[in-house]
Design a protein around this motif. Structure first.
Motif, PDB file in Angstrom:
ATOM      1  N   ARG A 221       0.853  -1.177   0.000  1.00 13.46           N
ATOM      2  CA  ARG A 221       0.000   0.000   0.000  1.00 13.46           C
ATOM      3  C   ARG A 221       0.888   1.227   0.000  1.00 13.46           C
ATOM      4  NH1 ARG A 221      -3.640   1.889   4.856  1.00 13.46           N
ATOM      5  NH2 ARG A 221      -4.493   3.725   3.896  1.00 13.46           N
ATOM      6  N   ASN A 222       0.645   2.132  -0.922  1.00 15.86           N
ATOM      7  CA  ASN A 222       1.456   3.326  -1.077  1.00 15.86           C
ATOM      8  C   ASN A 222       0.757   4.511  -0.402  1.00 15.86           C
ATOM      9  OD1 ASN A 222       3.262   5.225  -1.845  1.00 15.86           O
ATOM     10  ND2 ASN A 222       2.826   5.124  -4.025  1.00 15.86           N
ATOM     11  N   VAL A 223       1.299   4.957   0.723  1.00 15.78           N
ATOM     12  CA  VAL A 223       0.725   6.079   1.459  1.00 15.78           C
ATOM     13  C   VAL A 223       1.753   7.209   1.459  1.00 15.78           C
ATOM     14  CG1 VAL A 223      -0.135   6.865   3.683  1.00 15.78           C
ATOM     15  CG2 VAL A 223      -0.591   4.537   2.923  1.00 15.78           C
ATOM     16  N   THR A 224       1.329   8.386   1.055  1.00 14.97           N
ATOM     17  CA  THR A 224       2.237   9.532   1.067  1.00 14.97           C
ATOM     18  C   THR A 224       1.671  10.612   1.973  1.00 14.97           C
ATOM     19  OG1 THR A 224       1.170  10.491  -0.869  1.00 14.97           O
ATOM     20  CG2 THR A 224       3.079   9.102  -1.277  1.00 14.97           C
ATOM     21  N   ILE A 225       2.572  11.400   2.492  1.00  6.53           N
ATOM     22  CA  ILE A 225       2.188  12.530   3.329  1.00  6.53           C
ATOM     23  C   ILE A 225       1.966  13.719   2.413  1.00  6.53           C
ATOM     24  CG2 ILE A 225       2.959  14.088   5.149  1.00  6.53           C
ATOM     25  CD1 ILE A 225       4.760  11.809   6.135  1.00  6.53           C
ATOM     26  N   ASN A 226       0.809  14.334   2.492  1.00  6.16           N
ATOM     27  CA  ASN A 226       0.534  15.491   1.646  1.00  6.16           C
ATOM     28  C   ASN A 226       1.364  16.693   2.086  1.00  6.16           C
ATOM     29  OD1 ASN A 226      -1.265  14.169   0.015  1.00  6.16           O
ATOM     30  ND2 ASN A 226      -3.004  14.649   1.316  1.00  6.16           N
ATOM     31  N   ALA A 227       1.263  17.051   3.328  1.00  2.93           N
ATOM     32  CA  ALA A 227       2.014  18.182   3.861  1.00  2.93           C
ATOM     33  C   ALA A 227       1.940  18.139   5.378  1.00  2.93           C
ATOM     34  CB  ALA A 227       1.457  19.497   3.328  1.00  2.93           C
ATOM     35  N   PHE A 228       2.887  18.810   6.022  1.00  2.00           N
ATOM     36  CA  PHE A 228       2.903  18.845   7.480  1.00  2.00           C
ATOM     37  C   PHE A 228       3.372  20.204   7.938  1.00  2.00           C
ATOM     38  CE2 PHE A 228       6.777  17.028   5.826  1.00  2.00           C
ATOM     39  CZ  PHE A 228       7.772  17.753   6.454  1.00  2.00           C
TER      40      PHE A 228
ATOM     41  N   ASN B  17      19.082  20.310   2.830  1.00  5.74           N
ATOM     42  CA  ASN B  17      19.538  19.057   2.235  1.00  5.74           C
ATOM     43  C   ASN B  17      18.628  18.579   1.099  1.00  5.74           C
ATOM     44  OD1 ASN B  17      21.781  18.765   3.883  1.00  5.74           O
ATOM     45  ND2 ASN B  17      20.585  17.830   5.505  1.00  5.74           N
ATOM     46  N   GLY B  18      17.557  19.311   0.823  1.00  2.24           N
ATOM     47  CA  GLY B  18      16.666  18.966  -0.275  1.00  2.24           C
ATOM     48  C   GLY B  18      15.706  17.831   0.028  1.00  2.24           C
ATOM     49  N   LEU B  19      15.496  17.523   1.305  1.00  6.05           N
ATOM     50  CA  LEU B  19      14.594  16.432   1.668  1.00  6.05           C
ATOM     51  C   LEU B  19      13.146  16.883   1.746  1.00  6.05           C
ATOM     52  CD1 LEU B  19      16.764  14.760   4.428  1.00  6.05           C
ATOM     53  CD2 LEU B  19      16.647  14.221   1.991  1.00  6.05           C
ATOM     54  N   ILE B  20      12.938  18.148   2.081  1.00  9.87           N
ATOM     55  CA  ILE B  20      11.589  18.712   2.119  1.00  9.87           C
ATOM     56  C   ILE B  20      11.601  20.050   1.398  1.00  9.87           C
ATOM     57  CG2 ILE B  20      10.919  17.559   4.267  1.00  9.87           C
ATOM     58  CD1 ILE B  20      11.385  20.230   5.725  1.00  9.87           C
ATOM     59  N   GLN B  21      10.425  20.507   1.034  1.00  9.22           N
ATOM     60  CA  GLN B  21      10.288  21.835   0.431  1.00  9.22           C
ATOM     61  C   GLN B  21       9.066  22.514   1.015  1.00  9.22           C
ATOM     62  OE1 GLN B  21       9.987  21.071  -3.741  1.00  9.22           O
ATOM     63  NE2 GLN B  21       7.866  20.388  -3.636  1.00  9.22           N
TER      64      GLN B  21
ATOM     65  N   ARG C  80      11.784  11.159  -0.371  1.00 16.47           N
ATOM     66  CA  ARG C  80      11.055   9.881  -0.345  1.00 16.47           C
ATOM     67  C   ARG C  80      12.008   8.708  -0.546  1.00 16.47           C
ATOM     68  NH1 ARG C  80       7.089  13.043  -2.831  1.00 16.47           N
ATOM     69  NH2 ARG C  80       5.154  13.038  -1.660  1.00 16.47           N
ATOM     70  N   VAL C  81      12.947   8.855  -1.469  1.00 19.89           N
ATOM     71  CA  VAL C  81      13.924   7.788  -1.724  1.00 19.89           C
ATOM     72  C   VAL C  81      14.728   7.499  -0.461  1.00 19.89           C
ATOM     73  CG1 VAL C  81      16.023   7.216  -3.015  1.00 19.89           C
ATOM     74  CG2 VAL C  81      14.060   8.230  -4.189  1.00 19.89           C
ATOM     75  N   ILE C  82      15.180   8.556   0.199  1.00 27.55           N
ATOM     76  CA  ILE C  82      15.968   8.387   1.417  1.00 27.55           C
ATOM     77  C   ILE C  82      15.120   7.807   2.544  1.00 27.55           C
ATOM     78  CG2 ILE C  82      17.210   9.655   3.209  1.00 27.55           C
ATOM     79  CD1 ILE C  82      18.329  11.398   0.937  1.00 27.55           C
TER      80      ILE C  82
END
Length: 88
Positions: free
Chosen positions: A1-8, A45-49, A64-66
Motif C-alpha cells: 500500500r502506497n501512502v504519502t504525506i501530503n504536507a505537514f 539538504n533537499g529532503l523537504i520543500q 522519499r527515496v531516502i
C-alpha cells in the motif's frame, strides 16, 4: 500500500515529538524553535520543500527515496542481509 504525506506543519510535528503539553509559553517557543531548526536543515539538504504561501512542508522525491532506504534498513535484520549476499 502506497501512502504519502501530503504536507505537514511545525505544529503537527511538535505534537508528535512532544506529546505532553508545554507548561509555560517559553517551553512552547523553545520546542517550536527546535522543530524549525530541524526543518531548516532538511530543506537545505533537499529532503523537504516549503509549500508556497502556507506554513506547510512536503517531502521531495529525493526525500522519499531516502525515507524508504532508512525505513527498509531499520526493518532489515543482519540475518536477512546475510541471506542476500548468499543469493547474489
Amino acid at each position: 500500500r502506497n501512502v504519502t504525506i501530503n504536507a505537514f506543519r511545525n505544529r503537527e510535528l511538535r505534537a508528535l515529538l512532544y506529546p505532553a503539553a508545554a507548561d509555560v509559553p517559553t517551553e512552547k517557543r523553545l520546542r517550536s524553535a527546535a522543530i524549525s531548526r530541524k526543518l531548516r536543515i532538511r530543506r537545505a539538504n533537499g529532503l523537504i520543500q516549503k509549500v508556497p504561501r502556507t506554513h506547510r512542508y512536503q517531502v521531495t522525491e529525493a526525500g522519499r527515496v531516502i525515507l524508504v532506504a532508512v525505513l527498509t534498513t531499520a526493518r532489515t535484520s543482519v540475518n536477512q542481509l546475510n541471506q542476500l549476499t548468499k543469493a547474489a
